[in-house]
Motif scaffolding. Structure first.
Motif, PDB file in Angstrom:
ATOM      1  N   LEU A   4       6.702  -4.938 -19.902  1.00 50.45           N
ATOM      2  CA  LEU A   4       7.121  -4.160 -18.891  1.00 50.45           C
ATOM      3  C   LEU A   4       6.113  -3.360 -18.100  1.00 50.45           C
ATOM      4  CD1 LEU A   4      10.684  -2.748 -20.206  1.00 50.45           C
ATOM      5  CD2 LEU A   4      10.139  -4.637 -18.558  1.00 50.45           C
ATOM      6  N   PHE A   5       5.849  -3.567 -16.765  1.00 47.48           N
ATOM      7  CA  PHE A   5       4.980  -2.943 -16.250  1.00 47.48           C
ATOM      8  C   PHE A   5       5.589  -1.729 -15.240  1.00 47.48           C
ATOM      9  CE2 PHE A   5       3.231  -2.352 -11.967  1.00 47.48           C
ATOM     10  CZ  PHE A   5       1.637  -2.099 -12.044  1.00 47.48           C
ATOM     11  N   ALA A   6       4.864  -0.776 -15.135  1.00 43.71           N
ATOM     12  CA  ALA A   6       5.273   0.345 -14.335  1.00 43.71           C
ATOM     13  C   ALA A   6       4.246   1.117 -13.744  1.00 43.71           C
ATOM     14  CB  ALA A   6       6.248   1.417 -15.307  1.00 43.71           C
ATOM     15  N   GLY A   7       4.534   1.650 -12.643  1.00 47.85           N
ATOM     16  CA  GLY A   7       3.374   2.697 -11.813  1.00 47.85           C
ATOM     17  C   GLY A   7       4.191   3.728 -11.098  1.00 47.85           C
ATOM     18  N   HIS A   8       3.414   4.727 -10.688  1.00 44.54           N
ATOM     19  CA  HIS A   8       3.885   5.947 -10.157  1.00 44.54           C
ATOM     20  C   HIS A   8       3.035   6.530  -9.033  1.00 44.54           C
ATOM     21  CE1 HIS A   8       1.779   8.928 -12.167  1.00 44.54           C
ATOM     22  NE2 HIS A   8       1.876   8.126 -13.507  1.00 44.54           N
ATOM     23  N   ASN A   9       3.528   7.000  -8.201  1.00 40.70           N
ATOM     24  CA  ASN A   9       2.622   8.020  -7.168  1.00 40.70           C
ATOM     25  C   ASN A   9       1.729   8.878  -8.104  1.00 40.70           C
ATOM     26  OD1 ASN A   9       1.882  10.051  -5.445  1.00 40.70           O
ATOM     27  ND2 ASN A   9       3.014   8.814  -3.694  1.00 40.70           N
ATOM     28  N   PRO A  10       0.464   8.936  -7.959  1.00 40.30           N
ATOM     29  CA  PRO A  10      -0.213   9.710  -8.638  1.00 40.30           C
ATOM     30  C   PRO A  10      -0.046  11.300  -8.356  1.00 40.30           C
ATOM     31  CG  PRO A  10      -1.730   8.903  -6.485  1.00 40.30           C
ATOM     32  CD  PRO A  10      -0.232   8.269  -6.811  1.00 40.30           C
ATOM     33  N   LYS A  11       0.648  11.531  -7.462  1.00 46.49           N
ATOM     34  CA  LYS A  11       1.266  13.077  -7.139  1.00 46.49           C
ATOM     35  C   LYS A  11       2.287  13.391  -8.190  1.00 46.49           C
ATOM     36  CE  LYS A  11      -0.666  13.064  -2.614  1.00 46.49           C
ATOM     37  NZ  LYS A  11      -0.387  13.168  -1.118  1.00 46.49           N
ATOM     38  N   ASN A  12       3.065  12.234  -8.782  1.00 43.84           N
ATOM     39  CA  ASN A  12       4.101  12.728  -9.489  1.00 43.84           C
ATOM     40  C   ASN A  12       3.843  12.797 -10.755  1.00 43.84           C
ATOM     41  OD1 ASN A  12       6.769  12.603 -10.720  1.00 43.84           O
ATOM     42  ND2 ASN A  12       7.454  11.139  -9.062  1.00 43.84           N
ATOM     43  N   GLU A  34      -5.661   1.865 -12.641  1.00 40.20           N
ATOM     44  CA  GLU A  34      -5.438   2.173 -11.266  1.00 40.20           C
ATOM     45  C   GLU A  34      -5.287   0.951 -10.478  1.00 40.20           C
ATOM     46  OE1 GLU A  34      -5.244   5.536 -10.127  1.00 40.20           O
ATOM     47  OE2 GLU A  34      -5.229   6.140 -12.340  1.00 40.20           O
ATOM     48  N   GLU A  35      -4.128   0.879  -9.378  1.00 39.79           N
ATOM     49  CA  GLU A  35      -4.109   0.008  -8.449  1.00 39.79           C
ATOM     50  C   GLU A  35      -3.567   0.457  -7.248  1.00 39.79           C
ATOM     51  OE1 GLU A  35      -0.627  -3.712  -8.514  1.00 39.79           O
ATOM     52  OE2 GLU A  35      -2.050  -3.340 -10.414  1.00 39.79           O
ATOM     53  N   PHE A  36      -4.370  -0.144  -6.102  1.00 42.40           N
ATOM     54  CA  PHE A  36      -4.149   0.283  -4.920  1.00 42.40           C
ATOM     55  C   PHE A  36      -2.649  -0.173  -4.353  1.00 42.40           C
ATOM     56  CE2 PHE A  36      -4.546  -0.330  -0.219  1.00 42.40           C
ATOM     57  CZ  PHE A  36      -4.894   1.071  -0.055  1.00 42.40           C
ATOM     58  N   TYR A  37      -2.084   0.877  -3.889  1.00 41.09           N
ATOM     59  CA  TYR A  37      -0.566   0.667  -3.099  1.00 41.09           C
ATOM     60  C   TYR A  37      -0.595   0.943  -1.704  1.00 41.09           C
ATOM     61  CZ  TYR A  37       4.499   0.513  -3.078  1.00 41.09           C
ATOM     62  OH  TYR A  37       5.806   0.563  -2.604  1.00 41.09           O
ATOM     63  N   LYS A  38      -0.760  -0.252  -0.959  1.00 44.92           N
ATOM     64  CA  LYS A  38      -1.011   0.047   0.441  1.00 44.92           C
ATOM     65  C   LYS A  38       0.006   1.001   1.167  1.00 44.92           C
ATOM     66  CE  LYS A  38      -1.918  -3.018   4.408  1.00 44.92           C
ATOM     67  NZ  LYS A  38      -2.084  -4.310   4.894  1.00 44.92           N
ATOM     68  N   PRO A  39       1.281   1.094   0.806  1.00 47.53           N
ATOM     69  CA  PRO A  39       2.130   1.694   1.383  1.00 47.53           C
ATOM     70  C   PRO A  39       1.929   3.189   1.589  1.00 47.53           C
ATOM     71  CG  PRO A  39       3.463   0.232   0.507  1.00 47.53           C
ATOM     72  CD  PRO A  39       1.849   0.137   0.033  1.00 47.53           C
ATOM     73  N   THR A  40       1.030   3.792   0.231  1.00 43.77           N
ATOM     74  CA  THR A  40       0.645   5.370   0.398  1.00 43.77           C
ATOM     75  C   THR A  40      -0.793   5.293   0.402  1.00 43.77           C
ATOM     76  OG1 THR A  40       0.168   4.759  -2.110  1.00 43.77           O
ATOM     77  CG2 THR A  40       2.545   5.706  -1.536  1.00 43.77           C
ATOM     78  N   GLY A  41      -1.619   4.138   0.583  1.00 41.01           N
ATOM     79  CA  GLY A  41      -2.987   4.356   0.514  1.00 41.01           C
ATOM     80  C   GLY A  41      -3.522   4.961  -0.555  1.00 41.01           C
ATOM     81  N   LEU A  42      -2.944   5.201  -1.722  1.00 40.90           N
ATOM     82  CA  LEU A  42      -3.622   5.549  -2.829  1.00 40.90           C
ATOM     83  C   LEU A  42      -3.411   4.692  -4.124  1.00 40.90           C
ATOM     84  CD1 LEU A  42      -1.272   8.654  -2.974  1.00 40.90           C
ATOM     85  CD2 LEU A  42      -3.673   8.613  -1.987  1.00 40.90           C
ATOM     86  N   GLN A  43      -4.530   5.131  -5.065  1.00 40.27           N
ATOM     87  CA  GLN A  43      -4.741   4.502  -6.152  1.00 40.27           C
ATOM     88  C   GLN A  43      -3.648   4.768  -7.141  1.00 40.27           C
ATOM     89  OE1 GLN A  43      -6.794   1.807  -5.308  1.00 40.27           O
ATOM     90  NE2 GLN A  43      -7.334   2.096  -7.462  1.00 40.27           N
ATOM     91  N   HIS A  44      -2.674   4.101  -7.581  1.00 36.34           N
ATOM     92  CA  HIS A  44      -1.551   4.626  -8.391  1.00 36.34           C
ATOM     93  C   HIS A  44      -1.784   4.197  -9.851  1.00 36.34           C
ATOM     94  CE1 HIS A  44       1.777   4.993  -5.488  1.00 36.34           C
ATOM     95  NE2 HIS A  44       0.733   5.223  -4.678  1.00 36.34           N
TER      96      HIS A  44
END
Length: 61
Positions: free
Chosen positions: A13-21, A38-48
């Protein structure tokens, strides 16, 4: 998770989260997920932060 590993028979199972959470990070680690990258998530513009829980890791916990 038990259902996915034992009934659907997936291997991980894969999971990711906003780095601020930080609460999400703690929960994933508590559930046995291991940080992988770390993986870039375009909608937030952040590395998650990204995590993986393998069937083997889940079975041994």
């Amino acid at each position: 998770m038990d259902y996915f590993f034992n009934n659907i028979r997936i291997n991980g199972l894969f999971a990711g989260h906003n780095p601020k959470n930080k609460d999400s990070a703690r929960l994933l680690k508590k559930l046995g997920f291991k940080y992988t990258h770390e993986e870039f998530y375009k909608p937030t513009g952040l590395q998650h932060p990204s995590y993986l829980l393998t069937k083997e890791d889940y079975s041994s916990s």
